[in-house]
Design an enzyme around this catalytic site. Structure first.
Site, PDB file in Angstrom:
ATOM      1  N   ASN A 112      -3.624   8.707   4.461  1.00 62.88           N
ATOM      2  CA  ASN A 112      -2.463   7.874   4.735  1.00 62.88           C
ATOM      3  C   ASN A 112      -2.058   7.680   6.209  1.00 62.88           C
ATOM      4  O   ASN A 112      -1.191   7.103   6.638  1.00 62.88           O
ATOM      5  CB  ASN A 112      -1.404   8.812   4.264  1.00 62.88           C
ATOM      6  CG  ASN A 112      -1.106   8.737   2.769  1.00 62.88           C
ATOM      7  OD1 ASN A 112      -1.585   7.997   2.149  1.00 62.88           O
ATOM      8  ND2 ASN A 112      -0.287   9.762   2.127  1.00 62.88           N
TER       9      ASN A 112
ATOM     10  N   ASP B 253      -3.057 -14.296  -3.000  1.00 61.59           N
ATOM     11  CA  ASP B 253      -3.661 -15.217  -4.046  1.00 61.59           C
ATOM     12  C   ASP B 253      -5.004 -14.699  -4.789  1.00 61.59           C
ATOM     13  O   ASP B 253      -4.929 -13.362  -4.517  1.00 61.59           O
ATOM     14  CB  ASP B 253      -4.199 -16.740  -3.115  1.00 61.59           C
ATOM     15  CG  ASP B 253      -5.146 -15.957  -1.946  1.00 61.59           C
ATOM     16  OD1 ASP B 253      -5.619 -14.795  -2.048  1.00 61.59           O
ATOM     17  OD2 ASP B 253      -5.510 -16.725  -1.135  1.00 61.59           O
TER      18      ASP B 253
ATOM     19  N   GLY C  66       3.298  10.934  -8.539  1.00 60.55           N
ATOM     20  CA  GLY C  66       4.089   9.916  -9.306  1.00 60.55           C
ATOM     21  C   GLY C  66       5.194   9.166  -8.065  1.00 60.55           C
ATOM     22  O   GLY C  66       5.086   9.530  -6.741  1.00 60.55           O
TER      23      GLY C  66
ATOM     24  N   HIS D  58      -5.881  -5.723  -2.934  1.00 62.07           N
ATOM     25  CA  HIS D  58      -6.929  -6.105  -1.627  1.00 62.07           C
ATOM     26  C   HIS D  58      -6.980  -7.405  -1.239  1.00 62.07           C
ATOM     27  O   HIS D  58      -7.541  -8.019  -0.352  1.00 62.07           O
ATOM     28  CB  HIS D  58      -8.221  -5.283  -1.882  1.00 62.07           C
ATOM     29  CG  HIS D  58      -7.910  -4.021  -1.745  1.00 62.07           C
ATOM     30  ND1 HIS D  58      -9.014  -2.989  -1.914  1.00 62.07           N
ATOM     31  CD2 HIS D  58      -6.954  -3.040  -1.333  1.00 62.07           C
ATOM     32  CE1 HIS D  58      -8.616  -1.855  -1.736  1.00 62.07           C
ATOM     33  NE2 HIS D  58      -7.517  -1.925  -1.404  1.00 62.07           N
ATOM     34  N   THR D  59      -5.953  -8.289  -1.586  1.00 66.21           N
ATOM     35  CA  THR D  59      -6.075  -9.912  -1.254  1.00 66.21           C
ATOM     36  C   THR D  59      -5.294 -10.021  -0.037  1.00 66.21           C
ATOM     37  O   THR D  59      -5.038 -10.933   0.648  1.00 66.21           O
ATOM     38  CB  THR D  59      -5.360 -10.621  -2.384  1.00 66.21           C
ATOM     39  OG1 THR D  59      -5.154 -11.877  -1.927  1.00 66.21           O
ATOM     40  CG2 THR D  59      -3.974 -10.164  -2.734  1.00 66.21           C
TER      41      THR D  59
ATOM     42  N   ASP E 190       7.978   8.743  -6.288  1.00 64.09           N
ATOM     43  CA  ASP E 190       9.031   9.552  -5.841  1.00 64.09           C
ATOM     44  C   ASP E 190       9.369   9.585  -4.582  1.00 64.09           C
ATOM     45  O   ASP E 190      10.124  10.616  -4.028  1.00 64.09           O
ATOM     46  CB  ASP E 190       8.527  11.003  -6.434  1.00 64.09           C
ATOM     47  CG  ASP E 190       7.578  11.835  -5.497  1.00 64.09           C
ATOM     48  OD1 ASP E 190       6.613  10.912  -4.793  1.00 64.09           O
ATOM     49  OD2 ASP E 190       7.207  13.033  -5.601  1.00 64.09           O
TER      50      ASP E 190
ATOM     51  N   SER F 288       7.530  10.512  -2.008  1.00 64.73           N
ATOM     52  CA  SER F 288       6.882  11.682  -1.336  1.00 64.73           C
ATOM     53  C   SER F 288       6.214  11.205  -0.280  1.00 64.73           C
ATOM     54  O   SER F 288       5.929  12.018   0.914  1.00 64.73           O
ATOM     55  CB  SER F 288       6.298  12.446  -2.179  1.00 64.73           C
ATOM     56  OG  SER F 288       5.351  11.792  -2.817  1.00 64.73           O
TER      57      SER F 288
ATOM     58  N   VAL G 148       0.257   9.711  -5.845  1.00 64.90           N
ATOM     59  CA  VAL G 148       0.567  11.121  -5.405  1.00 64.90           C
ATOM     60  C   VAL G 148       1.568  11.778  -5.931  1.00 64.90           C
ATOM     61  O   VAL G 148       2.934  11.202  -5.511  1.00 64.90           O
ATOM     62  CB  VAL G 148       0.224  11.396  -3.807  1.00 64.90           C
ATOM     63  CG1 VAL G 148       0.129  12.919  -3.610  1.00 64.90           C
ATOM     64  CG2 VAL G 148      -1.155  10.890  -3.600  1.00 64.90           C
TER      65      VAL G 148
ATOM     66  N   PRO H 244      -7.543   7.549  -4.707  1.00 66.34           N
ATOM     67  CA  PRO H 244      -9.287   7.200  -4.570  1.00 66.34           C
ATOM     68  C   PRO H 244      -9.845   6.798  -3.153  1.00 66.34           C
ATOM     69  O   PRO H 244      -9.102   6.008  -2.584  1.00 66.34           O
ATOM     70  CB  PRO H 244      -8.915   5.870  -5.657  1.00 66.34           C
ATOM     71  CG  PRO H 244      -7.622   5.520  -5.453  1.00 66.34           C
ATOM     72  CD  PRO H 244      -6.967   6.670  -5.149  1.00 66.34           C
TER      73      PRO H 244
ATOM     74  N   ARG I 124       0.839  -1.088  -0.102  1.00 68.43           N
ATOM     75  CA  ARG I 124       0.138   0.004  -0.074  1.00 68.43           C
ATOM     76  C   ARG I 124       1.006   1.144  -0.006  1.00 68.43           C
ATOM     77  O   ARG I 124       0.459   2.362  -0.715  1.00 68.43           O
ATOM     78  CB  ARG I 124      -1.029   0.031   1.168  1.00 68.43           C
ATOM     79  CG  ARG I 124      -1.975   1.203   1.050  1.00 68.43           C
ATOM     80  CD  ARG I 124      -2.987   0.827   2.407  1.00 68.43           C
ATOM     81  NE  ARG I 124      -3.990   2.089   2.077  1.00 68.43           N
ATOM     82  CZ  ARG I 124      -4.340   2.746   3.315  1.00 68.43           C
ATOM     83  NH1 ARG I 124      -3.705   2.525   4.548  1.00 68.43           N
ATOM     84  NH2 ARG I 124      -5.064   3.474   3.029  1.00 68.43           N
TER      85      ARG I 124
END
Ligand code: HEM
Length: 332
Positions: free
Chosen positions: A105, A262, A83, A202-203, A85, A87, A81, A172, A73
């Protein structure tokens, strides 16, 4: 040069891609070449970079296997955000709030793994390996440790000089519908196909109640619970997150096999057991629905596409990235 190689709708490109997949690694080389990244970037300047990063991830994973989800994640939130980089790694300083302190975050974790890898890399090859590259490598290594696929990571990113909490509103949200998701991904050069493949992240992992509360209490004027949720799954979620819940760490696993990389996530989505509205949204659009079905049926197809889309996502160029940070938490 057209860098939208991953799942372009252009027939010629799709054919090229299919041939390349047959030939294995060629496709990765094409995508990497697009943005000037290459897997051998540190071959002479830091030949042990991959081993050093892998060891840092392994040590952390052995004492807490939830770091795998966290590292995946972290890389996603970095790339979406400004790219890829680095950040997302910057600490806030005084009144200047960095991305890390932006609302989406606040639940990121496992930053220590990046710090540990960076410390080892600074001893082995000072001022050479960017924090953005460390994020890309740790995400891949985390997936391998969780039982998922392996791939060559394109390298050579530079670290950015800007990190602002307010920019995280561009991530998103879990309440997004399919058009909002498609728009968010296309703004970063990612297709509907990439969206479905990458959502398979999200597995792994866990979510706090706040991210799916909209589905289980007061869903609409007429319905308490989102009707697209499987009834017994909805009941489990309502028990885990009752109205007025004050437990900070309450929530639910993103997937019934949340420490294994999976294709269970897609089986869940198909069965109405995707956790977020954004997961369920994949099942509301003809194209994404069909692909979710295919991934539910074939773990290997999911792996193949996930790897292609990860290479694409992790090649989103940083905006104004120009340095190799010495400490991933601070600009030089
Ligand atoms: C499609 C849009 C996406 C949305 C709306 C979204 C949203 C979220 C939310 C709300 C959480 C839970 C946060 C919390 O409450 O603690 C979460 C967790 C997570 N997301 Fe996503 N996500 C998306 C895409 C992705 C992608 C593309 C990846 C990786 C390729 C990813 C990987 C993860 C992982 C691994 C976790 C679990 C983190 C942990 O357990 O520490 N997500 N996501």
């Amino acid at each position: 040069m057209d860098c939208g190689l991953g799942h372009s709708s252009k027939k010629s490109i799709r054919n090229r891609f299919q041939m390349a997949v047959m030939k294995g690694i060629l496709v990765m080389v094409q995508v990497m070449a697009c943005v000037g990244l290459q897997s051998e970037y540190y071959q002479t300047s830091c030949p042990n970079v991959q081993t050093i990063v892998r060891d840092a991830v392994r040590v952390a994973f052995q004492s807490d296997n939830t770091v795998a989800a966290a590292l995946l994640r972290l890389h996603f939130h970095d790339c979406f955000v400004r790219g890829c980089d680095g950040s997302v790694l910057i600490d806030s300083s005084g009144r200047i709030k960095a991305e890390k302190d932006g609302p989406p975050n606040l639940s990121l974790h496992a930053f220590f793994v990046i710090d540990n890898a960076k410390a080892k890399l600074e001893s082995a090859c000072p001022a050479t390996v960017s924090c953005a590259d460390i994020l890309a490598l740790t995400a891949r290594d985390a997936i391998i440790l969780a039982g998922g696929p392996d791939w060559e990571v394109p390298l050579g990113r530079k670290d950015g000089k800007v990190s602002r909490a307010k920019d995280t509103t561009a991530l998103p949200a879990p309440t997004f519908n399919i058009s909002q998701l498609l728009q968010s991904f296309s703004q970063r050069g990612l297709s509907a196909h990439d969206l479905v493949a990458l959502a398979g992240g999200h597995t792994l992992g866990f979510s706090h109640c706040s991210s799916f509360r909209n589905r289980i209490h007061n869903f609409s004027n007429t319905q308490e619970v989102d009707p697209s949720l499987h009834p017994t799954f909805a009941e489990t979620l309502r028990k885990a997150c009752p109205v007025g819940n004050t437990q900070k760490n309450a929530g639910a696993l993103l997937d019934s096999t949340a420490t294994r990389f999976d294709n269970q996530y897609y089986k869940n989505v198909v069965a109405g057991k995707g956790l977020f509205s954004s997961d369920a949204a994949l099942y509301t659009d003809g194209g994404t629905k069909q692909l979710a079905h295919q991934y539910a049926a074939s773990r290997l197809l999911f792996y193949r596409d996930f790897v292609k889309s990860m290479v694409k996502m992790s090649s989103i160029p940083g905006q104004g990235s120009e340095e190799v940070r010495l400490n991933c938490r601070k600009f030089n």
